[in-house]
Design a protein around this motif. Structure first.
Motif, PDB file in Angstrom:
ATOM      1  N   PHE C  79       0.803  -1.228   0.000  1.00 13.05           N
ATOM      2  CA  PHE C  79       0.000   0.000   0.000  1.00 13.05           C
ATOM      3  C   PHE C  79       0.835   1.278   0.000  1.00 13.05           C
ATOM      4  CE2 PHE C  79      -3.911  -2.143   2.163  1.00 13.05           C
ATOM      5  CZ  PHE C  79      -4.131  -2.844   0.995  1.00 13.05           C
ATOM      6  N   THR C  80       2.079   1.178  -0.412  1.00 10.66           N
ATOM      7  CA  THR C  80       2.935   2.365  -0.434  1.00 10.66           C
ATOM      8  C   THR C  80       3.482   2.565  -1.839  1.00 10.66           C
ATOM      9  OG1 THR C  80       3.580   1.985   1.850  1.00 10.66           O
ATOM     10  CG2 THR C  80       4.981   3.439   0.561  1.00 10.66           C
TER      11      THR C  80
ATOM     12  N   ASP D  35      -3.846   4.672   4.896  1.00 13.64           N
ATOM     13  CA  ASP D  35      -3.665   3.297   4.476  1.00 13.64           C
ATOM     14  C   ASP D  35      -2.699   2.534   5.365  1.00 13.64           C
ATOM     15  OD1 ASP D  35      -1.498   4.719   3.747  1.00 13.64           O
ATOM     16  OD2 ASP D  35      -1.358   3.925   1.716  1.00 13.64           O
ATOM     17  N   ASP D  37       0.276   2.960   6.782  1.00 16.33           N
ATOM     18  CA  ASP D  37       1.694   2.728   6.488  1.00 16.33           C
ATOM     19  C   ASP D  37       2.611   3.876   6.876  1.00 16.33           C
ATOM     20  OD1 ASP D  37       1.074   4.560   4.529  1.00 16.33           O
ATOM     21  OD2 ASP D  37       1.686   3.323   2.839  1.00 16.33           O
ATOM     22  N   ASN D  41       6.557   3.617   6.802  1.00 18.10           N
ATOM     23  CA  ASN D  41       7.297   4.379   5.791  1.00 18.10           C
ATOM     24  C   ASN D  41       8.408   5.224   6.401  1.00 18.10           C
ATOM     25  OD1 ASN D  41       5.528   3.374   3.915  1.00 18.10           O
ATOM     26  ND2 ASN D  41       4.309   5.247   3.724  1.00 18.10           N
ATOM     27  N   ARG D 178      -4.478  11.125   1.136  1.00 17.66           N
ATOM     28  CA  ARG D 178      -5.449  10.041   1.189  1.00 17.66           C
ATOM     29  C   ARG D 178      -6.670  10.333   2.042  1.00 17.66           C
ATOM     30  NH1 ARG D 178      -3.804   5.558  -0.765  1.00 17.66           N
ATOM     31  NH2 ARG D 178      -1.578   5.597  -1.097  1.00 17.66           N
TER      32      ARG D 178
HETATM   33 MG   LIG Z   1       0.702   4.463   1.456  1.00 15.43          MG
END
Ligand SMILES: [Mg+2]
Ligand SMILES: Nc1ncnc2c1ncn2[C@@H]1O[C@H](COP(=O)(O)OP(=O)(O)O)[C@@H](O)[C@H]1O
Ligand SMILES: Nc1ncnc2c1ncn2[C@@H]1O[C@H](COP(=O)(O)OP(=O)(O)O)[C@@H](O)[C@H]1O
Ligand SMILES: [Mg+2]
Ligand SMILES: [Mg+2]
Ligand SMILES: [Mg+2]
Lengths: 333, 215, 333, 215
Positions: C79-80, D35, D37, D41, D178
C-alpha cells in the motif's frame, strides 16, 4: 454472515445466471437442470468429459467447461454433491457418440450420485466410464474407510484429460490417462480461517488467532489436526513433505506444481508459498516444469492454501500445454 | 391396527415438518464433523417430498414410498440423497400395491431399506453413520414383533433404539462418510445422519401413537 | 494477523521471488531494484508502457506485465507508492527508443514519485509522458482536493493501451488513448471486511457483523460512508448508479464491465453481483459487450467488490480483444 | 551557540530513533484516515538515513541534508517520501558548504524545506497535512528569531507550535492526501504526517536543549 448474496437459497442459481452472462461465448447454462455445457456440445465422435460436485469451489468445475477441458459440469448446492438427474442430463448433452467420462472426486456423496447417474445412462445405452480422484495425502488411503479425498489433482486432471479427449482419443484411453494422472498426483491443504455455508449462516468451525488447521479438504471442514500458526516456510514444508513421500518423488524427476488458494487468501501470499515450495523441491533436485498459482479449487471464502504435485512425463506435458479455452483457464487460443 | 395409507402420508408430512424444525441442528452437527449441510439437504429433500404428497393421495403405499425415494434422489444430493433415496425406493419396492402394512410388512420394509443403504453406501455397523441408528432400530423392531407388541409399540421401541444408537455414535471413530477424514477428531460428536434417521423414525412412531402428536 | 507469510518486511521480496519462479517464461524480476520487466524488453521502436504502485493489489500491476500489456511494473511496499528509483530503472529497462508511457493511479504519493521519476528520466533524454487514472466516482472530482482515486479502470486501460503500443503506435497516440479510456471509465467499490497490512499487524478498521463500507478505495481504507449490510441487488445498484450518472451512459451504448473482487471474496459472489449488474444495465438498454469477473485489483484479503464500466467504441473493442499474454490476463496466444 | 555539524548528526539519529519508537502510533493514525503505512514508511526511510550517517561524518551540513533527502526519496515512497525528501533536499541546497547554522540560517533552511513541500505536494495550510504542523512552526520560529531568542528556544517554540498545529488537524476536513477520500469522515482524527513533522522538530529541539535528552 457477510456475503455478496441475496437469499442463501438463490446463491447457486444466481451465480449460474451471472456465469452464463459473462461467458456466453463459451458455455450454455441450463438453470433449470442446473448444468453448464460447452457451447458446441455434443462434439461429434469426441469423448464427452464431465465432472461435478458441490458449489462453493469456484472456479471448479463450471469454470473449466470449454475447449480442451470439460464438456459439462454439474454444480450441486453449496458443498453438496449434485443429484443424478443433473449428471444424466449433462451426460446426454455431451454424448457425441464416443461415450462419456465421469470425473468424480472421492466423496461418498459424489461417488454414489455419479454411480446412480451412470446406471441411468447405461440404461439409455450411453457408454460411461467413471474415474475417481483421491489425491489428498492428509487422509490415509484404506479399503476399510471412505479413503482419500479428491482435491487439487482434479483440476489438473481435467485439463490434461480434456486435451487428450480433444484429439479424438477413445474412451478407454481417455479414462486410462485420467487414472494415470490421478495415480501420479497428490495434494495437501491447510486453513487459516473457516468459511460460512450461506444456508448455514455460521462459520463451520472456530479457530484462534494463532491457530491453523492442517490437512483440510475443500468443504470448510476442520483438518486432520489443529496447530499453532507458523511461517510460510514451515507451512510449505508441512504440506509438501507428505506429498513427496507418498509419491516417492526422486531427484531428477519433474513435476507440475499447483499452489492453490482456498478463496480468501490473496495472491501475494500464494506467491510466497510457491517461493517456499520451489526452495524445498530445488533442495531435493526435483524440478517444477509447469506450475499454476491462484484460486482454482476453493472452499468459499476460507483463507488458506493447498499444494498439489503431479509427476510429469513428456506426454503429460504435451497435454498440459495443449490449448485450452474455458472461463478460468485459457491459453494457446 | 395396521399402518394405513393415511398413516404413511401423515408420517411423511410429519417427517418433513420435523426435519425442517431440526434443520439448523442437523447442520450444526454436520458442521462439527462434516460440511455443514445435512439439515439443509434433508429439509430440501423432504420439502420436495411434501409438495408431492397431495398428488399421491390415491396411490398405494409402494408407489408412495418409491416416489419419496426418487424425489429424495433428485433433490437431496450429497451422501444422504442416494442413501435415503435408495432406502425409500427399496422400501417402496417391497410394499408394491399395498394399501396397509401389518407388523411383518413393516419389518420387511425396513429390512429392504437397510439393505438399500448398505448396498449403496458400503458401510456397516460401527462406522458412525445413519446405519448406527437404523440397524439397532430394526433389531429392536424385530424383537418387539416377536413379542407380539402393537405396531405403535414396535415403532416406539425402534425409535428408542435408534436414539440410543444415535447417541452411541458420539464415541465412535468415523470410518465412512465425510467424518472419516477427521479420524480420531470425529470422536465426541454425534453423527448427523444417525440423528436424521432417529427423527424420521420418531415421526413414524408419533404418527402411530394416537396422543404423541398432541404432546 | 493470520497470513501465509514469513516476516512482514520480507513479504514483497518473497512474493516477487515466487512470481519470478512461476512466470519465468514471461517476466524478469529484478529483486534488487524491485521491478518486474517483460522478458523481451526493451522492444525496439515500441512505446514502453509501465505502471506501478503499492503492493497488495495483486495481480495488479506485476501480473499485467507481458505481451500486449505492460512492459514493466514497479511494486512498492504494501500500500505504499514505489520510489522514483524503481520507476527510473523500469523506464530505462523498457525504453526501446520510442519513449515511455507512465500509467499513474491518482494518489498523492504515486503522482509525486512518478513525477520525480519523469524528471530524472528527462535528464537522461528519455521521452516520458505520464497519464493519471482517476475513475473512482465515490470521491468527488475537484481542482481543490487530491481528486478522484485511480482504481479499476487502470487495469482495463493497461490492457487496451498495451495493445495499441504493441502495434508500434507513437507515444502521443498511446497517451491519447490512455486519456480517452480514463475519461470514459468509472468505478466504485465496497467492503464487507477490512484488511491487515502485514507490517501493521492489525486490521485497518473495525466493521460490525451487519455493516459494510461504501465507496472504498484499494488501500484497506474505510469508505465514504458506513451502511447496513444489504443484499447483492441493492449493493450492485448502489455502486452502479453513480457510475452510470457520472459517465452519462445512455440507452443503446455499450460498455466493458468489470466486477472485481477485493481479494477475500469468492468468485461465486462476484458472479452474483455481475448478474445484478447485467439486470441493471439491461433495464437501461445499455449492453455489456465485453466483461471481466474476478480478482484483478485487490486490497489484500479484504472482502468486497468494485464495479467498473468503460464506454466502448469499435476501436476500444479491437484493442481489448487483441492478444495478451501476461501472468494474470491471457488470450489470443 | 550555532547548530553544529554534530548537532545535525545527532538530530538525525534522534529522529530515526523517535520515528522508530512511534512507528506503530503513526501507522495507527494512518490506519484511521489513510492506508496504515505512515509509521512503517518513516521508519524505513530514517533507518536508511541512519545507516548513511556514519559515512557523512566529514560532510558539510548541506551535503548531509541533501543525502538525507535523496535517501528518503529512494526508500520511503508513498506521499511522505517525496515530501520529506524534497524538504530535506531543499534544506540541503540552501545550506551548501555550511559547517554550522546561525538562527537566520535555520529560518532560511526551514523556509526552503517548506517551499519544497508546497511545490511538491501542491497543498496549503488547513488541508490536514504535515503543512499544518510545519507552517505554524516556522511562523513561531520567525517570531522567536525576531525576539532574539536562543536557537534552543527557537526550536522549542517551533516544536510547541508544531504540536498545536498537529492537534488542530484533528478538527480539519482533509482535502489533500489520502484522508481527503474520507471527506467529512476525516474529522476527529489527527493527521499522521503532521505528527511525524512534530516528532522530527521535537528531536531537533531536544538535540539543542542540553538536558532534554536526559529527561
Ligand atoms: Mg501508502
Ligand atoms: N457410506 C455411508 N453409509 C451410510 N451412511 C453414510 C455413509 N456416508 C455418509 N453417511 C451418512 O450421511 C450423513 C451425511 O449426510 P450429508 O451431510 O447430507 O451428506 P454429505 O456428507 O455428502 O455432505 C452422515 O452423517 C452419515 O450418517
Ligand atoms: N499534498 C500533500 N501535501 C503535504 N502533505 C501531504 C500531502 N498529501 C499527503 N500529505 C501528508 O502525507 C501523510 C501521509 O503519508 P504516508 O502515509 O507515508 O503516505 P501515503 O498517504 O501515500 O500512504 C499525510 O498524513 C499528510 O500529512
Ligand atoms: Mg455435503
Ligand atoms: Mg454434509
Ligand atoms: Mg499512508
Amino acid at each position: 454472515m457477510k456475503k455478496l448474496i441475496n437469499k442463501p437459497e438463490d446463491v447457486v442459481k444466481e451465480a449460474l445466471a451471472g456465469m452464463a452472462a459473462v461467458h456466453a461465448d463459451l458455455i450454455n447454462v441450463d438453470i433449470e437442470q442446473q448444468i453448464i455445457v460447452r457451447k458446441d456440445a455434443p462434439v461429434k465422435n469426441k469423448v464427452g468429459v464431465i465432472s461435478g460436485g458441490g458449489s462453493g469451489h469456484e472456479p471448479m468445475h463450471g469454470g473449466y467447461v470449454g475447449y480442451g477441458m470439460l464438456d459439462a459440469a454439474c454444480p450441486g448446492a453449496v458443498f453438496t454433491s449434485p443429484v443424478p438427474d443433473q449428471m444424466l442430463a449433462a451426460t446426454r448433452a455431451v454424448n457425441g457418440g464416443a461415450g462419456v467420462l465421469h470425473i468424480v472426486k472421492n466423496y461418498t456423496g459424489d461417488v454414489m450420485n455419479f454411480e446412480m447417474a451412470a446406471e441411468l445412462a447405461a440404461a439409455e445405452d450411453i457408454e460411461v466410464v467413471s474415474i475417481v480422484t483421491n489425491d489428498d495425502v492428509a487422509v490415509q488411503d484404506s479399503l476399510y474407510t471412505a479413503g482419500r479425498r479428491g482435491v487439487g489433482v482434479t483440476v489438473l486432471l481435467e485439463k490434461i484429460v480434456g486435451a487428450l479427449a480433444e484429439t479424438g482419443a477413445p474412451l478407454a484411453q481417455v479414462a486410462d490417462m485420467a487414472r494415470q494422472v490421478n495415480n501420479h498426483g497428490r495434494s495437501m491443504g491447510m486453513a487459516l480461517t473457516a468459511c460460512t455455508v450461506p444456508a448455514a449462516g455460521k462459520p463451520t468451525f472456530e479457530l484462534g488467532e494463532d491457530e491453523m488447521e492442517i490437512g483440510i479438504g475443500i468443504h470448510g471442514e476442520p483438518g486432520r489436526r489443529r496447530a499453532k500458526l507458523v511461517g510460510a516456510a514451515e507451512i510449505a514444508e508441512t504440506l509438501t513433505t507428505p506429498i513427496i513421500d507418498d509419491l516417492e518423488l526422486k531427484a531428477g524427476e519433474q513435476v507440475l506444481a499447483m499452489v492453490n488458494g482456498m478463496g480468501g487468501t490473496p495472491l501475494i501470499e500464494l506467491y510466497i508459498i510457491f517461493n517456499e515450495l520451489e526452495r524445498i523441491l530445488k533442495g531435493k533436485s526435483i524440478s517444477i516444469t509447469r506450475s499454476l498459482v491462484g484460486n482454482y479449487i476453493t472452499s468459499l471464502e476460507m483463507a488458506g492454501c493447498s499444494i498439489t504435485l503431479i509427476r510429469l512425463n513428456d506426454e503429460l506435458i504435451k497435454y498440459w500445454d495443449a490449448p485450452v479455452h474455458t472461463p478460468a483457464l485459457r491459453w494457446g487460443r | 391396527m395396521p399402518v394405513t395409507h393415511e398413516d404413511i402420508l401423515h408420517w411423511l408430512q410429519q417427517s418433513a415438518q420435523v426435519l425442517h424444525e431440526y434443520s439448523a441442528f442437523l447442520t450444526q452437527l454436520d458442521s462439527a464433523i462434516g460440511d455443514a449441510d445435512h439439515g439443509i439437504n434433508m429439509d430440501r429433500g423432504f420439502t420436495a417430498v411434501n409438495a408431492k404428497l397431495t398428488g399421491l393421495s390415491d396411490a398405494d403405499i409402494g408407489t408412495m414410498l418409491k416416489t419419496v425415494g426418487t424425489t429424495l434422489v433428485s433433490t437431496v444430493g450429497g451422501a444422504s440423497g442416494p442413501l435415503y433415496g435408495t432406502a425409500f425406493l427399496r422400501a417402496g419396492m417391497v410394499s408394491s400395491g399395498k394399501q396397509s402394512l401389518e407388523t411383518s410388512d413393516l419389518i420387511t420394509l425396513f429390512d429392504a431399506a437397510l439393505e438399500g443403504v448398505k448396498v449403496r453406501g458400503k458401510a456397516q455397523a460401527g462406522e458412525k453413520t445413519m446405519l448406527d441408528a437404523l440397524i439397532p432400530a430394526i433389531e429392536a423392531g424385530k424383537q418387539a414383533a416377536a413379542n407380539q407388541l402393537s405396531i405403535a409399540q414396535v415403532l416406539q421401541n425402534m425409535t428408542a433404539a435408534a436414539e440410543a444408537g444415535m447417541k452411541n455414535t458420539i464415541e465412535m471413530v468415523a470410518t465412512k462418510g465425510r467424518a472419516s477424514y477427521l479420524g480420531e477428531r470425529s470422536v465426541g460428536h454425534q453423527d448427523p445422519g444417525a440423528t436424521s434417521c432417529w427423527l424420521i423414525l420418531q415421526a413414524f412412531s408419533d404418527t402411530m401413537t394416537p396422543d404423541a402428536a398432541h404432546e
